[in-house]
Each structure stands twice: as C-alpha cells, then as structure tokens.
Design an enzyme around this catalytic site. Structure first.
Site, mmCIF file in Angstrom:
data_model
loop_
_atom_site.group_PDB
_atom_site.id
_atom_site.type_symbol
_atom_site.label_atom_id
_atom_site.label_comp_id
_atom_site.label_asym_id
_atom_site.label_seq_id
_atom_site.Cartn_x
_atom_site.Cartn_y
_atom_site.Cartn_z
ATOM 1 N N GLY A 12 0.791 -1.234 0.000
ATOM 2 C CA GLY A 12 0.000 0.000 0.000
ATOM 3 C C GLY A 12 0.820 1.280 0.000
ATOM 4 O O GLY A 12 0.365 2.301 0.519
ATOM 5 N N ASN A 14 1.559 3.017 -2.717
ATOM 6 C CA ASN A 14 0.840 3.931 -3.622
ATOM 7 C C ASN A 14 -0.376 4.519 -2.914
ATOM 8 O O ASN A 14 -0.653 5.707 -3.042
ATOM 9 C CB ASN A 14 0.427 3.215 -4.908
ATOM 10 C CG ASN A 14 1.555 3.189 -5.923
ATOM 11 O OD1 ASN A 14 1.887 4.207 -6.520
ATOM 12 N ND2 ASN A 14 2.158 2.024 -6.090
ATOM 13 N N LYS A 65 -16.696 -15.525 -8.411
ATOM 14 C CA LYS A 65 -16.054 -14.220 -8.595
ATOM 15 C C LYS A 65 -17.114 -13.123 -8.680
ATOM 16 O O LYS A 65 -16.933 -12.030 -8.148
ATOM 17 C CB LYS A 65 -15.199 -14.254 -9.863
ATOM 18 C CG LYS A 65 -14.538 -12.917 -10.158
ATOM 19 C CD LYS A 65 -13.379 -13.059 -11.128
ATOM 20 C CE LYS A 65 -12.818 -11.692 -11.468
ATOM 21 N NZ LYS A 65 -11.444 -11.688 -11.867
ATOM 22 N N MET A 90 -4.016 -7.149 -6.870
ATOM 23 C CA MET A 90 -3.451 -8.164 -7.748
ATOM 24 C C MET A 90 -4.493 -9.152 -8.271
ATOM 25 O O MET A 90 -4.273 -10.374 -8.231
ATOM 26 C CB MET A 90 -2.320 -8.901 -7.016
ATOM 27 C CG MET A 90 -1.143 -7.985 -6.709
ATOM 28 S SD MET A 90 -0.602 -7.074 -8.180
ATOM 29 C CE MET A 90 1.089 -6.770 -7.798
ATOM 30 N N ARG A 91 -5.613 -8.612 -8.759
ATOM 31 C CA ARG A 91 -6.653 -9.459 -9.349
ATOM 32 C C ARG A 91 -7.160 -8.820 -10.624
ATOM 33 O O ARG A 91 -7.174 -7.596 -10.717
ATOM 34 C CB ARG A 91 -7.857 -9.579 -8.405
ATOM 35 C CG ARG A 91 -7.618 -10.535 -7.349
ATOM 36 C CD ARG A 91 -8.754 -10.716 -6.388
ATOM 37 N NE ARG A 91 -8.194 -11.497 -5.330
ATOM 38 C CZ ARG A 91 -8.040 -12.818 -5.379
ATOM 39 N NH1 ARG A 91 -8.518 -13.507 -6.391
ATOM 40 N NH2 ARG A 91 -7.426 -13.457 -4.405
ATOM 41 N N ASN A 107 -5.877 2.449 -12.686
ATOM 42 C CA ASN A 107 -4.893 1.489 -12.171
ATOM 43 C C ASN A 107 -3.491 2.042 -12.381
ATOM 44 O O ASN A 107 -3.255 2.802 -13.315
ATOM 45 C CB ASN A 107 -5.032 0.165 -12.936
ATOM 46 C CG ASN A 107 -4.040 -0.885 -12.489
ATOM 47 O OD1 ASN A 107 -3.813 -1.086 -11.280
ATOM 48 N ND2 ASN A 107 -3.411 -1.567 -13.430
ATOM 49 N N HIS A 109 0.429 0.760 -13.080
ATOM 50 C CA HIS A 109 1.178 -0.421 -13.515
ATOM 51 C C HIS A 109 2.665 -0.081 -13.587
ATOM 52 O O HIS A 109 3.026 0.961 -14.141
ATOM 53 C CB HIS A 109 0.662 -0.886 -14.880
ATOM 54 C CG HIS A 109 1.317 -2.148 -15.338
ATOM 55 N ND1 HIS A 109 1.003 -3.379 -14.784
ATOM 56 C CD2 HIS A 109 2.295 -2.372 -16.242
ATOM 57 C CE1 HIS A 109 1.762 -4.301 -15.350
ATOM 58 N NE2 HIS A 109 2.554 -3.721 -16.233
HETATM 59 C C1 GAR Z 1 3.184 -1.354 -7.437
HETATM 60 O O1 GAR Z 1 4.456 -1.397 -8.014
HETATM 61 C C2 GAR Z 1 2.104 -1.427 -8.497
HETATM 62 O O2 GAR Z 1 2.424 -0.714 -9.661
HETATM 63 C C3 GAR Z 1 2.045 -2.886 -8.762
HETATM 64 O O3 GAR Z 1 2.138 -3.477 -7.485
HETATM 65 C C4 GAR Z 1 2.907 -2.633 -6.624
HETATM 66 C C5 GAR Z 1 2.102 -2.354 -5.390
HETATM 67 O O4 GAR Z 1 2.881 -1.673 -4.458
HETATM 68 N N1 GAR Z 1 0.860 -3.268 -9.436
HETATM 69 C C6 GAR Z 1 0.824 -4.227 -10.366
HETATM 70 O O5 GAR Z 1 1.798 -4.886 -10.675
HETATM 71 C C7 GAR Z 1 -0.533 -4.451 -10.973
HETATM 72 N N2 GAR Z 1 -0.420 -5.317 -12.107
HETATM 73 P P1 GAR Z 1 2.196 -0.894 -3.254
HETATM 74 O O6 GAR Z 1 1.223 -1.892 -2.597
HETATM 75 O O7 GAR Z 1 3.329 -0.548 -2.351
HETATM 76 O O8 GAR Z 1 1.483 0.300 -3.819
#
Ligand code: GAR
Length: 200
Positions: A12, A14, A65, A90-91, A107, A109
């Site tokens: 978390g 972000n 789902k 992550m879903r 989102n 990425h």
């Molecule tokens: C981040 O790097 C985000 O971009 C990635 O997971 C991480 C979460 O970090 N998301 C993906 O790969 C989605 N396909 P965080 O929980 O510290 O924000």
C-alpha cells in the site's frame, strides 16, 4: 470533494502516496474507503493510522467471482464512491465490478504499457534487457492493463541495477504520477476519446 476508494492487496505505498497528497490538499479528493482482498495486507494498517475505513473481502468466502465482486460494488455504492483506484490490487477486475465504474476506475502499472503487462512487470522489463521502463496510470477496461493511458513516466535501467533497485526507482515515480492522475480526474480535466485520454 471527490470520494475515492482504493483497492489493495499488499504494502500500500501507492495508497499511502494518495492519502498523503489528499491530506496535504494537493488533490481535491478524500480517501473514503480502502478495500483489500487479503486480510494480512500491510496497507490495511496504514489506512487505520489515517482513520480511513478499511474493509476486507476474501474471494474464498464467496461462491463465485461475481458474488465476490458484487459485495465490493455494494460497498462502493454505499460509500458513494466517485473514483476507484487500484493500487497493487493483484486481481483481474471482472465485468461485475467494472461495469458500474467504467470510466471511473484507474490502475497503476509498473511498466510503460503496452510493454510488460500482467504480473512481475519490473522483472519482465529487467529480463528483456530494455534500457528504459517506467510506470503507467490508465483507465481500467475489460483487458489486462489495456485501458486508455492517462500518464506515464520513464525510468532508466542502469548497468548495475538489480530487479530490486529498478523496482524502487519505478515505485518512486508511481508515487509521483498516481496522485497527479487523480488530481486531474477530480478536477474534471480528463475525457476519454477512444484509446486516448485528453487532458483539458
Ligand atoms: C506497485 O508497483 C504497483 O504498480 C504494482 O504493485 C505494486 C504495489 O505496491 N501493481 C501491479 O503490478 C498491478 N499489475 P504498493 O502496494 O506498495 O502500492
């Protein structure tokens, strides 16, 4: 004030960057609810520290789902959410969750899409040998990391990088561009025209 929901599965950071930007009033929005699909996601503690309601819905507790996503939709509607932010969720979002929030779900990425979609994007870029990768904020559509792009930031891959050092450099950019994208949305500055996002 734009009402945000943040969906997480993990650390978390972000989400934290978004909360901080809202608290500093750099973004005219408030994080109204945090939803996790994992009861042990460290991000839940971060939400609690900021007194933000944090809710866990575990897919395994639902018969399908659709049923799982319907419960999330109910929560989002109850909280009158304007924008759903996926932040390390992550879903793959299915139609039940997406359709009520089409054009209102974004989102982050950790790659320059359309390169390296899906899981482990930083590792994919590292293994491929690109010299530039980065981060992308995009609207969610019914594909995997395929929606219209709002903002991207490029990050160099250095000779002596490990996947960890590269991921950290990308993450710092994620924390910078995600609040910026949310600010533009909250200010009503974004419109989607086909594959393109226009910023007024
Ligand atoms: C981040 O790097 C985000 O971009 C990635 O997971 C991480 C979460 O970090 N998301 C993906 O790969 C989605 N396909 P965080 O929980 O510290 O924000």
């Amino acid at each position: 004030m734009t009402r945000l929901a943040i969906l997480i599965s993990g650390t978390g950071t972000n989400m934290q960057a978004i909360i901080d930007a809202c608290e500093r009033k750099e973004v005219p929005a408030q994080v109204t609810v945090v939803i996790s699909d994992k009861p042990d996601a460290p991000g839940l503690e971060r939400a609690k520290k900021h007194r933000i309601p944090a809710v866990v819905f575990e897919p395994k507790d639902f018969p399908s789902k659709d049923a799982y996503e319907l419960e999330i939709v109910k929560e989002l509607q109850k909280k009158r959410i304007d924008l759903v932010c996926l932040a390390g969720y992550m879903r793959i979002v299915g139609p039940t969750l997406l359709s009520p929030f089409k054009g209102r779900m974004i989102n982050i990425h950790p790659a320059l899409l359309p390169s390296f979609p899906g899981l482990h994007a930083q590792q994919q870029a590292f293994d491929y040998g690109v010299t530039i990768t980065g981060a992308t904020v995009h609207f969610v559509d019914d594909g995997v990391d395929t929606g219209p792009i709002i903002v991207q930031s490029a990050v160099p891959v250095k000779e002596d990088d490990t996947v960890e050092s590269l991921s950290a450099r990308i993450l710092a950019e994620e924390h910078r561009i995600y609040p910026k994208a949310i600010k533009w949305f909250a200010e009503g500055k974004l419109t989607i025209e086909g594959r393109k996002v226009k910023l007024r």
